[in-house]
Design a protein around this motif. Structure first.
Motif, mmCIF file in Angstrom:
data_model
loop_
_atom_site.group_PDB
_atom_site.id
_atom_site.type_symbol
_atom_site.label_atom_id
_atom_site.label_comp_id
_atom_site.label_asym_id
_atom_site.label_seq_id
_atom_site.Cartn_x
_atom_site.Cartn_y
_atom_site.Cartn_z
ATOM 1 N N SER A 40 63.308 43.803 86.448
ATOM 2 C CA SER A 40 62.005 43.806 87.091
ATOM 3 C C SER A 40 61.175 45.014 86.664
ATOM 4 O O SER A 40 61.674 45.932 86.014
ATOM 5 C CB SER A 40 62.160 43.804 88.621
ATOM 6 N N TYR A 67 50.562 39.297 83.495
ATOM 7 C CA TYR A 67 51.555 40.094 84.194
ATOM 8 C C TYR A 67 51.476 41.517 83.648
ATOM 9 O O TYR A 67 51.538 41.728 82.439
ATOM 10 C CB TYR A 67 52.963 39.518 83.989
ATOM 11 N N ASP A 79 57.642 35.509 87.989
ATOM 12 C CA ASP A 79 57.031 35.559 89.310
ATOM 13 C C ASP A 79 56.407 36.933 89.488
ATOM 14 O O ASP A 79 57.085 37.954 89.377
ATOM 15 C CB ASP A 79 58.080 35.317 90.403
ATOM 16 N N CYS A 80 55.116 36.951 89.771
ATOM 17 C CA CYS A 80 54.381 38.203 89.858
ATOM 18 C C CYS A 80 53.719 38.350 91.220
ATOM 19 O O CYS A 80 53.172 37.393 91.763
ATOM 20 C CB CYS A 80 53.323 38.275 88.754
ATOM 21 N N THR A 96 51.556 46.118 91.461
ATOM 22 C CA THR A 96 52.029 44.901 90.800
ATOM 23 C C THR A 96 53.549 44.937 90.689
ATOM 24 O O THR A 96 54.148 46.006 90.494
ATOM 25 C CB THR A 96 51.430 44.726 89.394
ATOM 26 N N TRP A 98 56.816 42.282 89.052
ATOM 27 C CA TRP A 98 57.229 41.008 88.496
ATOM 28 C C TRP A 98 58.705 41.010 88.133
ATOM 29 O O TRP A 98 59.266 42.018 87.724
ATOM 30 C CB TRP A 98 56.376 40.555 87.327
#
Length: 255
Positions: A40, A67, A79-80, A96, A98
């Motif tokens: 991640s 992203y 998935d962000c 942020t 992800w």
């Protein structure tokens, strides 16, 4: 410890955030934090600039096919999560996060794989230029990292090494508490302004001529100088107020 500083340069329509920054020379983004694991990446960015630029940046961050820092141009299926932490007329703070997929990669991920853990990341974005500063161990294989990064970056993104030096505590890149920390672009603009007589009375060079010498837009140079001047002014006032407080305290104890 050493610091490795390099820059990525995005071609038009290859990175939505770079496209917005290129349209608004007065806007910039610096990282407040950046963290990476094998699976991640999460970070907090602080954007500054005119309100219309910040609105477009917020939209770019929230775009489904973007992203933060992912080097994969196509939809990587990650998935962000994007969360605006603070918003004002001239500043925007964005978080942020992800989860990495099998095809995802980024500068921090390549750094983790090639250089190991315990890295510190600092970034600064202006126009299409994305400057990275990594603090790493003196024995870390920097050349292997940069070669690996080059294999992940496609032809739409240029790469440039800016410096590789031993970490010097007297530099301004990291705020040591003894002076203001200015981004390299602001320091360079301020140094050029002093060297060419911009601050002399009368001025020996006008802003437009100085911008031409530096090969940057006049609005960009004006913004960099204003931000540097604001930082220096705040630092001076805070130091002066601290000195007054010390003197007042000494006088009180003397009584």
């Amino acid at each position: 410890m050493r610091e490795f500083v390099f820059a990525l340069e995005y071609e038009p329509e290859t990175n939505p955030v770079a496209d917005v920054l290129a349209e608004h020379p007065g806007a910039s983004i610096r990282s407040l934090s950046c963290h990476v694991t094998a699976d991640s990446l999460w970070r907090v960015d602080h954007a500054e600039g005119p309100s219309e630029a910040l609105a477009e940046l917020e939209e770019a961050y929230e775009t489904a096919d973007y992203y933060a820092d992912c080097l994969v141009k196509d939809d990587c299926g990650a998935d962000c999560e994007v969360q605006v932490l603070d918003r004002s007329s001239d500043a925007l703070v964005v978080y942020t996060y992800w989860d990495r997929t099998d095809v995802c990669t980024s500068v921090p991920h390549v750094a983790l794989e090639q250089l190991g853990e315990g890295l510190l990341f600092e970034t600064y974005r202006e126009g299409r230029r994305y400057r990275w500063r990594i603090v790493l161990g003196s024995e870390a294989p920097v050349h292997e990292f940069f070669d690996a990064l080059g294999r992940e970056v496609d032809a739409c993104t240029g790469m440039e090494v800016l410096r590789l030096t031993e970490l010097d505590p007297d530099r301004n890149d990291v705020d040591s508490g003894t002076g203001p920390a200015l981004p390299a672009e602001q320091r360079e603009a301020l140094r050029a302004a002093v060297e060419h007589g911009y601050y002399e009375t009368p001025r020996e060079v006008e802003l437009g001529d100085l911008a031409d010498r530096l090969a940057i837009p006049r609005s960009t140079l004006s913004y960099r100088l204003r931000r540097a001047e604001a930082t220096l002014a705040r630092t001076y006032v805070e130091a002066d107020e601290s000195l007054e407080a010390i003197v007042a305290s000494e006088l009180a104890h003397a009584k």
